[in-house]
Design a protein around this motif. Structure first.
Motif, short mmCIF file in Angstrom:
data_model
loop_
_atom_site.label_atom_id
_atom_site.label_comp_id
_atom_site.label_asym_id
_atom_site.label_seq_id
_atom_site.Cartn_x
_atom_site.Cartn_y
_atom_site.Cartn_z
N TYR A 138 0.84 -1.20 0.00
CA TYR A 138 0.00 0.00 0.00
C TYR A 138 0.88 1.25 0.00
O TYR A 138 1.81 1.36 0.80
CB TYR A 138 -0.91 0.00 1.24
N THR A 139 0.59 2.18 -0.91
CA THR A 139 1.35 3.43 -0.97
C THR A 139 0.38 4.59 -1.18
O THR A 139 -0.41 4.58 -2.12
CB THR A 139 2.37 3.42 -2.12
N GLU A 140 0.44 5.58 -0.30
CA GLU A 140 -0.37 6.78 -0.46
C GLU A 140 0.14 7.63 -1.62
O GLU A 140 1.33 7.65 -1.91
CB GLU A 140 -0.30 7.64 0.81
N THR A 141 -0.78 8.35 -2.24
CA THR A 141 -0.42 9.41 -3.17
C THR A 141 -0.72 10.72 -2.47
O THR A 141 -1.86 10.94 -2.04
CB THR A 141 -1.23 9.31 -4.47
N ILE A 142 0.29 11.58 -2.34
CA ILE A 142 0.09 12.84 -1.65
C ILE A 142 0.38 14.02 -2.58
O ILE A 142 1.16 13.91 -3.50
CB ILE A 142 0.96 12.95 -0.38
N GLN A 143 -0.33 15.11 -2.31
CA GLN A 143 -0.16 16.35 -3.07
C GLN A 143 -0.34 17.53 -2.13
O GLN A 143 -1.40 17.65 -1.50
CB GLN A 143 -1.17 16.42 -4.23
N PRO A 144 0.68 18.37 -1.97
CA PRO A 144 1.98 18.34 -2.65
C PRO A 144 2.83 17.17 -2.23
O PRO A 144 2.57 16.54 -1.21
CB PRO A 144 2.62 19.67 -2.22
N GLY A 145 3.86 16.89 -3.04
CA GLY A 145 4.75 15.78 -2.75
C GLY A 145 5.61 16.07 -1.52
O GLY A 145 5.68 17.19 -1.02
N GLY A 146 6.28 15.02 -1.06
CA GLY A 146 7.10 15.16 0.13
C GLY A 146 8.18 16.21 0.01
O GLY A 146 8.49 16.92 0.98
#
Length: 235
Positions: A16-24
């Motif tokens: 499982y991998t989250e997609t985040i916005q803005p990126g890290g």
């Protein structure tokens, strides 16, 4: 949401991998800035030729999506083929709006992934090299899509030269084939509008969609839909 495996996937695995916005790199944080999760990806392999660095993510809500491409507007469809000399444009997180020219296609190239997924340096087959006099592929630009002057999607950027003036990309139609997806439309419909191929320079060398045999060799994997609980440590 289409991007690269190494952008949307934590480690080239089905976890499982989250997609985040803005990126890290831009201050985004797990949980607070989550907009989706990894859904499917093309597994990158060490000991054989790779075709694409690609993955797709499912949004937490379709209301987060827009058919408009940053800065340039709506993307009406894709082109299935392009040749050497074709002028394309791209909007990257780091390089912004820039133009480049297709310098070569069907190019085999080695790309270093460092410690990502334990891959080291792996080979890609039949890639597109796009050149410019200014940086067009910088860290943070991975997953940005090359477009024609009319905003039709052509290729996906995933690597570049040290000075950023070369973009290593693959035809976007390959990713659409691999995942069985198309270009979104304004009313939430999915379409497969294809622009007519335009010859810029007289040449027989052109990209093409993957054949059934080639597509069969592309390993697409489904990611876990939920985070797995961690195991308790024992002494």
């Amino acid at each position: 949401m289409l991007s690269n495996n190494h952008v949307l996937n934590r480690n080239n695995t089905s976890g499982y991998t989250e997609t985040i916005q803005p990126g890290g790199a831009d201050g985004g944080r797990s949980g607070r800035d989550r907009i989706g999760r990894l859904y499917r990806y093309v597994r990158l392999r060490k000991n054989t030729g790779n075709r694409m660095d690609a993955a797709i993510s499912i949004p937490t809500s379709n209301r987060l999506l827009s058919p408009r491409y940053a800065t340039v507007g709506r993307v009406p469809g894709v082109i299935r083929s392009y040749g050497i000399g074709r002028r394309l444009k791209k909007v990257g997180r780091s390089s912004g709006l820039a133009w480049g020219t297709v310098e070569s296609i069907h190019t085999d190239i080695d790309v270093s992934y460092g410690n990502y997924g334990g891959l080291g340096t792996i080979r890609f087959q039949n890639q597109t090299v796009i050149r410019s006099t200014v940086p067009i592929s910088l860290p943070g630009d991975s997953g940005s899509v090359w477009l024609t002057a009319g905003n039709y999607a052509a290729a996906v950027n995933f690597a570049g030269s040290a000075n950023g003036r070369l973009s290593i990309s693959y035809p976007v139609v390959w990713a659409l084939q691999a995942f069985g997806v198309g270009i979104p439309r304004a009313a939430g419909r999915v379409g497969r509008s294809v622009a007519k191929a335009k010859r810029v320079r007289r040449t027989s060398a052109r990209t093409r969609p993957l054949s059934p045999a080639e597509l069969n060799r592309v390993q697409t994997k489904k990611a876990a839909s939920k985070r797995q609980p961690g195991k308790k440590k024992t002494k």
